[in-house]
Scaffold this active site. Structure first.
Site, PDB file in Angstrom:
ATOM      1  N   GLU A 100       0.923  -1.309   0.096  1.00 39.93           N
ATOM      2  CA  GLU A 100      -0.031   0.203   0.061  1.00 39.93           C
ATOM      3  C   GLU A 100       0.831   1.416  -0.144  1.00 39.93           C
ATOM      4  OE1 GLU A 100      -3.373   0.178   2.710  1.00 39.93           O
ATOM      5  OE2 GLU A 100      -4.013  -1.800   2.094  1.00 39.93           O
TER       6      GLU A 100
HETATM    7  C1  LIG Z   1       2.919  -9.460   0.614  1.00 36.95           C
HETATM    8  C2  LIG Z   1       2.624  -8.569  -0.314  1.00 36.95           C
HETATM    9  C3  LIG Z   1       1.265  -8.336  -0.856  1.00 36.95           C
HETATM   10  C4  LIG Z   1       0.839  -7.138  -1.631  1.00 36.95           C
HETATM   11  N1  LIG Z   1      -0.485  -7.365  -2.094  1.00 36.95           N
HETATM   12  C5  LIG Z   1      -0.802  -6.417  -3.330  1.00 36.95           C
HETATM   13  C6  LIG Z   1      -2.122  -6.506  -3.813  1.00 36.95           C
HETATM   14  O1  LIG Z   1      -3.067  -6.989  -3.240  1.00 36.95           O
HETATM   15  N2  LIG Z   1      -2.259  -6.081  -5.026  1.00 36.95           N
HETATM   16  C7  LIG Z   1      -1.271  -5.338  -5.714  1.00 36.95           C
HETATM   17  O2  LIG Z   1      -1.767  -4.687  -6.666  1.00 36.95           O
HETATM   18  N3  LIG Z   1      -0.061  -5.168  -5.138  1.00 36.95           N
HETATM   19  C8  LIG Z   1       0.225  -5.790  -3.846  1.00 36.95           C
HETATM   20  N4  LIG Z   1       1.509  -6.002  -3.518  1.00 36.95           N
HETATM   21  C9  LIG Z   1       2.589  -5.051  -4.212  1.00 36.95           C
HETATM   22  C10 LIG Z   1       3.051  -3.675  -3.450  1.00 36.95           C
HETATM   23  O3  LIG Z   1       2.195  -3.021  -3.412  1.00 36.95           O
HETATM   24  C11 LIG Z   1       4.405  -3.411  -3.838  1.00 36.95           C
HETATM   25  O4  LIG Z   1       5.269  -4.447  -3.628  1.00 36.95           O
HETATM   26  C12 LIG Z   1       4.839  -1.952  -3.744  1.00 36.95           C
HETATM   27  O5  LIG Z   1       3.942  -1.168  -4.342  1.00 36.95           O
HETATM   28  C13 LIG Z   1       6.228  -1.575  -4.053  1.00 36.95           C
HETATM   29  O6  LIG Z   1       6.554  -2.227  -5.234  1.00 36.95           O
HETATM   30  P1  LIG Z   1       7.949  -3.067  -5.292  1.00 36.95           P
HETATM   31  O7  LIG Z   1       7.987  -4.239  -4.524  1.00 36.95           O
HETATM   32  O8  LIG Z   1       8.246  -3.334  -6.785  1.00 36.95           O
HETATM   33  O9  LIG Z   1       8.983  -2.148  -5.054  1.00 36.95           O
HETATM   34  P2  LIG Z   1       9.819  -0.887  -5.789  1.00 36.95           P
HETATM   35  O10 LIG Z   1       8.731  -0.015  -6.449  1.00 36.95           O
HETATM   36  O11 LIG Z   1      10.834  -1.687  -6.719  1.00 36.95           O
HETATM   37  O12 LIG Z   1      10.556  -0.286  -4.579  1.00 36.95           O
HETATM   38  C14 LIG Z   1      11.624  -0.634  -4.078  1.00 36.95           C
HETATM   39  C15 LIG Z   1      12.166   0.554  -3.168  1.00 36.95           C
HETATM   40  O13 LIG Z   1      12.427   1.625  -3.708  1.00 36.95           O
HETATM   41  C16 LIG Z   1      11.544   2.530  -2.937  1.00 36.95           C
HETATM   42  N5  LIG Z   1      11.269   3.595  -3.826  1.00 36.95           N
HETATM   43  C17 LIG Z   1      10.775   3.761  -5.157  1.00 36.95           C
HETATM   44  N6  LIG Z   1      10.430   4.947  -5.627  1.00 36.95           N
HETATM   45  C18 LIG Z   1      11.037   5.949  -4.719  1.00 36.95           C
HETATM   46  C19 LIG Z   1      11.134   7.194  -4.943  1.00 36.95           C
HETATM   47  N7  LIG Z   1      10.766   7.870  -5.861  1.00 36.95           N
HETATM   48  N8  LIG Z   1      11.506   7.781  -3.757  1.00 36.95           N
HETATM   49  C20 LIG Z   1      12.128   7.043  -2.669  1.00 36.95           C
HETATM   50  N9  LIG Z   1      11.803   5.753  -2.417  1.00 36.95           N
HETATM   51  C21 LIG Z   1      11.753   4.899  -3.636  1.00 36.95           C
HETATM   52  C22 LIG Z   1      10.454   2.058  -2.396  1.00 36.95           C
HETATM   53  O14 LIG Z   1       9.917   2.799  -1.204  1.00 36.95           O
HETATM   54  C23 LIG Z   1      11.053   0.573  -2.207  1.00 36.95           C
HETATM   55  O15 LIG Z   1      11.628   0.904  -0.795  1.00 36.95           O
HETATM   56  C24 LIG Z   1       1.730  -6.589  -2.396  1.00 36.95           C
HETATM   57  C25 LIG Z   1       3.261  -6.763  -2.085  1.00 36.95           C
HETATM   58  C26 LIG Z   1       3.508  -7.852  -1.115  1.00 36.95           C
HETATM   59  C27 LIG Z   1       4.942  -7.981  -0.727  1.00 36.95           C
END
Ligand SMILES: Cc1cc2nc3c(=O)[nH]c(=O)nc-3n(C[C@H](O)[C@H](O)[C@H](O)COP(=O)(O)OP(=O)(O)OC[C@H]3O[C@@H](n4cnc5c(N)ncnc54)[C@H](O)[C@@H]3O)c2cc1C
Length: 755
Positions: free
Chosen positions: A442
Site C-alpha cells: 500500500e
Molecule cells: C505481501 C504483499 C502483498 C501485496 N499485495 C498486493 C495486492 O493485493 N495488489 C497489488 O496490486 N499489489 C500488491 N503488493 C505489491 C506492493 O504494493 C508493492 O510491492 C509495492 O508497491 C512496492 O513495489 P515493489 O515491491 O516493486 O518495490 P519497488 O517499487 O521496486 O521499490 C523498491 C524500493 O524503492 C523505494 N522507492 C521507489 N521509488 C522511490 C522514490 N521515488 N523515492 C524514494 N523511494 C522510492 C520503495 O519505497 C522501496 O523501498 C503486495 C506486495 C507484497 C509483498
C-alpha cells in the site's frame, strides 16, 4: 468601480509574481495530478496552517459502536478468533482451515463495508478497524484475509464508482462470500511507479455470452496479489488503448480498472508467493487475450482512464484502516506480553523489567501501543465523519507500520531466546515476519515518507497553494490574474503572521501559544502542538517558496517536514484518546512520554531541514524562525521512562487499557499463561521478600523450618509452575521436522516449475 491601488498592485507586483510562480510550480505527472485530486483533507490541514483551530478538535467525538457492531464483535469475531490456531495456520497448513474460510463467508466478514441495501453489514470505519485489529491479535494471515475484500478488494471501488448494475450484481455476491475478490495493480516492472504498468487492454470486438460485442482484450502479468490464488473476481488495473478508434479519436485512454472473473478463458491463477513464509494467499496471475465487454469496466465507459484517481481515492480511506489496524494489534500484543514477560522473567535474582536497559526498550513499546491505538481511533473518527483524507491516511500507513517495526523488534530483544524459537508458544514470531510486508504494501514506506506525505500534504493541506495553482492555470488571463491577486495577498498575510508566530513561540517556548481555555490540566500539550504547528507552517512555506518543484528531488527535506506533520497528527490523536478515556491520571505518563519524545524529534527534524537547506541564507532563516530561544528538547527522562515501563508490568486498569481488544485465546495458551504468571508474580512478591529476609530461597526447607505455612508453600509452588510454563520454549522431534521440510520444499519447487 475598480480600486486604483488594487489595479496598481495587480499589474506591478502580482503579475510578475504570477509568472515567477508558474516557473517554480512543481511539474506534475498525470498520476501525481490525479493523486492530488483524490480524497480530501481533515485535521492535518489545521496542523499545517500554523494555528490549529482547537474548537474543531474538541468537536471530534468518538461515536459508540451500533448494537449490530457490538454484537458482531462479541459474537462472530470472538468465535472466529477462537477457531484460529496460529501455529497450525502459519507453519502446518499455510492456509486458514476450511471451516475458518466457511465461517468468514457465512458471517459476512467480507462484506463489512458493503451497505445493508446490498446485503452487507454496513459497518462504520471504526467498527471495521476494530474487527481487523482483534483478529490480527490472534493471527495475522486471518486478518489480512479479512482486510483485503474490505478495502481495495474491489468492494470499496464498486461502492464508490460502480454502475448501478455492477453494484446490484457484485456487491451482494461479495457480501455473501460467493465471490472472493482481489486487486491486481502491481506487475513485474510496475511497483511503486504505476505508470510503468505493462498490463494492456485493447478496445476490440469479441464474444461474450455467445454474442458479438464491443469490449477489451486484456493481457497482463501481475504479481504479489493478495487473495489472488483463490480469487474469483480480479479488479485489474491496465492501460487502455484504442488503436482502431472504436471509441473516439484518442489512442491512449489511460489507466483503467476492469472487473475480471477468473474463470474466463486466458486467465491463469493459483500459484502462490510465500511472503516471509506467512500463510495468507498471495500470488501472481497472468492473462492472455482475455476478453471482457465494456460493461465490465469499473464504473462503465465514463470511468475509462480514471483508474489511478479511483485507486488513490479508495486508498485515501483504506490506508487509514487496514495496516494501522494490523500495526496496532502487533503493538498491543507486544506491550501486553512483553510487559508481563519483563515482570515474570528473572535474571540476576530480579525481574528483568527492573533493569534500566530493559526499561529503555519497554517504555517505547508501551508508549507506541498507547499511541497507535489512539491514532487508529482518531483516524477512523475522521473517516466516519465522511472524510477521505489522503495525507492523514498516508501518515497512518507509514508511521503505524514503522512504529510496529520498532515495537516488535524491541519486544523480541526483551524476550531473548523465547522470542526467537518458533512454536505454538511463540506469539511474536508471526507478527515479526509480517513487519516487512506492512512496510512494503500500500505504498512502500521509503516512497511514502519521501514523496507522498509532505509532497501531497504541502499542497493539499495548504490554505492557498492548491487554489493558486488552479488560478494560474485558468485560460482567461484576466480572471487568472484577478483570482491569483486575491489569493496571493491573503497568502502573504498568512506567511507574515506565521513567521512572527513561529519566532515568538520559539523564543517564549510556547508559553503564549494558543490552547483551549477549558482544559487547564492539558493546556501545555495543546501549547506544544500550537507551537510546532507554527514552526512547521513557516519552514514549509520557505521550503516551498525557495525550492518550488525542486523540493520533489530534495526528498530528505520533504521527508523531515512530513515527519513533523505526522508527529503533530499522532500527538493530537494521543491527546484526543487521553480525553476520550476520561483523562485517567494513571495514563498521563504515556502522554508525557509521547510528548517529550515527539517534540524532541520535531525539533531535531526542523533543525536538520535548516542545516541541510540548499540555500544557506534561507537555512539560517528557517533556523531563526523555528529554533530561537529555549533549551533544546531532551526527550523523555530516565525517570519518566521507568514510570512508563512500570505501567506495562503492573496489572490494573491502565495496563488493561493498553491492551484493550487483544484476544487472549485458549485458556491454556501462551498469552493466558503469561497473564496468570504475572498476577501470581505480583501477588507472591511480599512472601518472597519475607523469605529473602530470612535468607532462605528453598521453599521446601522454608516449609520444614516453618518459616511459611502449607498454604504459602502451595502458593509459591503454583507461582513457580506458572513461571516455568511461561519461560519454556517449544522443541520438535527431528524426524517430524525433516518430513515437513521435505514436503514444503518439494511443493515450492513444483510451483516454480509450473510458473
Ligand atoms: C505481501 C504483499 C502483498 C501485496 N499485495 C498486493 C495486492 O493485493 N495488489 C497489488 O496490486 N499489489 C500488491 N503488493 C505489491 C506492493 O504494493 C508493492 O510491492 C509495492 O508497491 C512496492 O513495489 P515493489 O515491491 O516493486 O518495490 P519497488 O517499487 O521496486 O521499490 C523498491 C524500493 O524503492 C523505494 N522507492 C521507489 N521509488 C522511490 C522514490 N521515488 N523515492 C524514494 N523511494 C522510492 C520503495 O519505497 C522501496 O523501498 C503486495 C506486495 C507484497 C509483498
Amino acid at each position: 468601480m475598480s480600486n486604483p491601488l488594487k489595479t496598481f498592485r495587480s499589474s506591478v507586483l502580482t503579475k510578475p509574481l504570477m509568472n515567477w510562480y508558474k516557473g517554480v510550480l512543481p511539474p506534475l505527472s498525470d498520476t501525481e495530478a490525479q493523486a492530488l485530486e483524490a480524497g480530501d483533507v481533515w485535521w492535518e490541514a489545521e496542523l499545517m496552517s500554523g494555528k490549529p483551530d482547537w474548537s474543531k478538535f474538541s468537536d471530534f467525538q468518538q461515536q459508540p459502536f451500533s448494537q449490530a457492531e457490538q454484537s458482531f464483535i462479541k459474537g462472530p469475531v470472538a468465535e472466529f478468533c477462537s477457531m484460529l490456531d496460529n501455529f497450525e495456520i502459519e507453519h502446518e497448513k499455510l492456509d486458514l482451515p476450511e471451516e475458518a474460510w466457511a465461517f468468514l463467508k457465512a458471517n459476512k466478514f467480507f462484506g463489512m463495508i458493503i451497505p445493508e441495501d446490498y446485503e452487507g453489514l454496513g459497518f462504520s470505519a471504526s467498527a471495521h478497524s476494530e474487527v481487523v485489529k482483534r483478529i490480527a491479535t490472534c493471527n495475522v494471515s486471518a486478518a489480512v484475509t479479512v482486510m483485503v475484500p474490505n478495502s481495495l478488494g474491489p468492494g470499496e471501488l464498486l461502492m464508490l464508482y460502480g454502475t448501478s448494475e455492477q453494484k446490484s450484481h457484485y456487491l451482494p455476491r461479495l457480501a455473501r462470500g460467493e465471490e472472493i475478490p482481489c486487486f491486481a495493480l502491481t506487475g513485474v516492472e510496475a511497483g511503486s511507479d504505476a505508470s510503468a504498468m505493462t498490463a494492456t487492454g485493447i478496445v476490440s470486438e469479441g464474444e461474450w455470452n455467445g454474442e458479438k460485442t464491443l469490449g477489451i482484450r486484456l493481457n497482463w502479468e501481475k504479481r504479489y496479489t493478495t487473495l489472488g490464488p483463490v480469487a474469483t473476481l480480479i479488479g485489474l488495473a491496465f492501460k487502455l488503448h484504442d488503436p482502431d478508434h472504436l471509441l473516439g479519436d484518442e489512442d491512449d485512454l489511460g489507466i483503467t480498472v476492469g472487473l475480471v472473473p477468473t474463470d474466463l478463458p486466458g486467465v491463469k491463477i493459483g500459484d502462490r508467493h510465500l511472503p516471509t513464509g506467512l500463510a495468507f494467499q498471495n500470488g501472481p496471475s497472468w492473462g492472455e487475450d482475455v476478453f471482457i465487454p465494456m460493461d465490465q469496466i469499473l464504473g462503465g465507459k465514463e470511468q475509462i482512464g480514471q483508474g489511478w484517481k479511483m485507486l488513490m481515492g479508495a486508498l485515501a480511506a483504506g490506508r487509514g484502516i487496514s495496516l494501522p489496524s494490523l500495526s496496532t494489534a502487533a503493538a498491543q500484543v507486544s506491550a501486553k506480553t512483553t510487559g508481563a514477560y519483563a515482570r515474570v522473567r528473572e535474571q540476576f535474582g530480579i525481574p528483568i523489567g527492573k533493569f534500566e536497559g530493559v526499561q529503555e526498550k519497554l517504555a517505547p513499546i508501551a508508549a507506541n501501543a498507547y499511541q497507535l491505538e489512539a491514532a487508529r481511533r482518531f483516524m477512523t473518527m475522521g473517516l466516519d465523519l465522511g472524510h477521505h483524507p489522503g495525507v492523514a491516511s498516508a501518515i497512518m500507513k507509514y508511521h503505524a507500520t514503522e512504529r510496529m517495526r520498532e515495537t516488535i523488534n524491541d519486544a523480541m530483544d526483551i524476550h531473548g531466546g523465547k522470542g526467537i524459537c518458533v512454536g505454538p508458544d511463540n506469539y511474536l514470531e508471526a507478527p515479526y515476519r509480517a513487519i516487512p510486508i506492512g512496510i512494503t504494501v500500500e505504498g512502500a514506506n521509503i516512497l511514502t515518507r519521501s514523496l507522498i506525505i509532505f509532497g501531497q500534504g504541502a499542497i493539499r493541506c495548504h490554505p492557498y497553494i492548491l487554489e493558486e495553482m488552479k488560478a494560474v492555470s485558468l485560460d482567461d488571463e484576466d480572471e487568472a490574474l484577478k483570482t491569483f491577486d486575491d489569493l496571493l495577498w491573503k497568502h502573504v498575510g498568512h506567511d507574515v503572521a506565521n513567521a512572527f508566530r513561529s519566532w515568538w513561540h520559539g523564543l517564549t517556548r510556547g508559553r503564549f501559544a494558543h490552547a483551549p481555555d477549558d482544559k487547564p490540566l492539558e493546556e501545555h500539550y495543546y501549547r506544544e502542538l500550537s507551537q510546532f504547528s507554527a514552526h512547521l507552517a513557516i519552514a514549509s512555506e520557505i521550503s516551498l517558496g525557495i525550492l518550488g518543484g525542486a523540493l520533489k528531488f530534495k526528498e530528505s527535506i520533504s521527508a523531515r517536514l512530513g515527519d513533523v506533520l505526522a508527529e503533530l497528527f499522532l500527538l493530537s490523536a494521543a491527546l484526543k484518546r487521553f480525553e476520550e478515556d476520561g483523562t485517567p491520571e494513571e495514563d498521563r505518563p504515556y502522554l508525557d512520554y509521547l510528548f517529550a519524545e515527539g517534540t524532541a524529534r520535531m525539533q531535531r527534524d526542523l533543525a536538520a531541514v535548516a542545516d541541510n537547506f540548499p540555500n544557506s541564507f534561507f537555512g539560517w532563516l528557517i533556523k531563526t524562525l523555528t529554533q530561537t530561544g529555549g533549551s533544546p528538547r531532551k526527550g523523555a527522562s530516565d525517570r519518566l521512562m521507568a514510570k512508563v515501563a512500570k505501567l506495562a508490568q503492573t496489572p490494573g486498569a491502565s495496563r488493561s487499557r493498553l491492551a484493550t481488544g487483544v484476544f487472549e485465546g485458549d485458556p491454556n495458551g501462551p498469552i493466558c499463561a503469561l497473564e496468570k504468571a504475572l498476577k501470581l508474580s505480583v501477588a507472591i512478591q511480599p512472601l518472597r521478600d519475607r523469605l529473602k529476609e530470612s535468607q532462605t530461597t528453598d521453599t521446601k526447607s522454608a516449609l520444614e523450618q516453618e518459616l511459611i505455612s502449607l498454604e504459602e508453600y502451595d502458593r509459591l509452588t503454583d507461582w513457580q509452575a506458572a513461571v516455568r510454563r511461561v519461560i519454556e520454549v517449544n522443541s520438535f522431534d527431528p524426524d517430524l521436522l525433516r518430513g515437513d521440510v521435505e514436503a514444503e520444499t518439494s511443493s515450492i519447487k513444483e510451483g516454480v516449475a509450473s510458473a
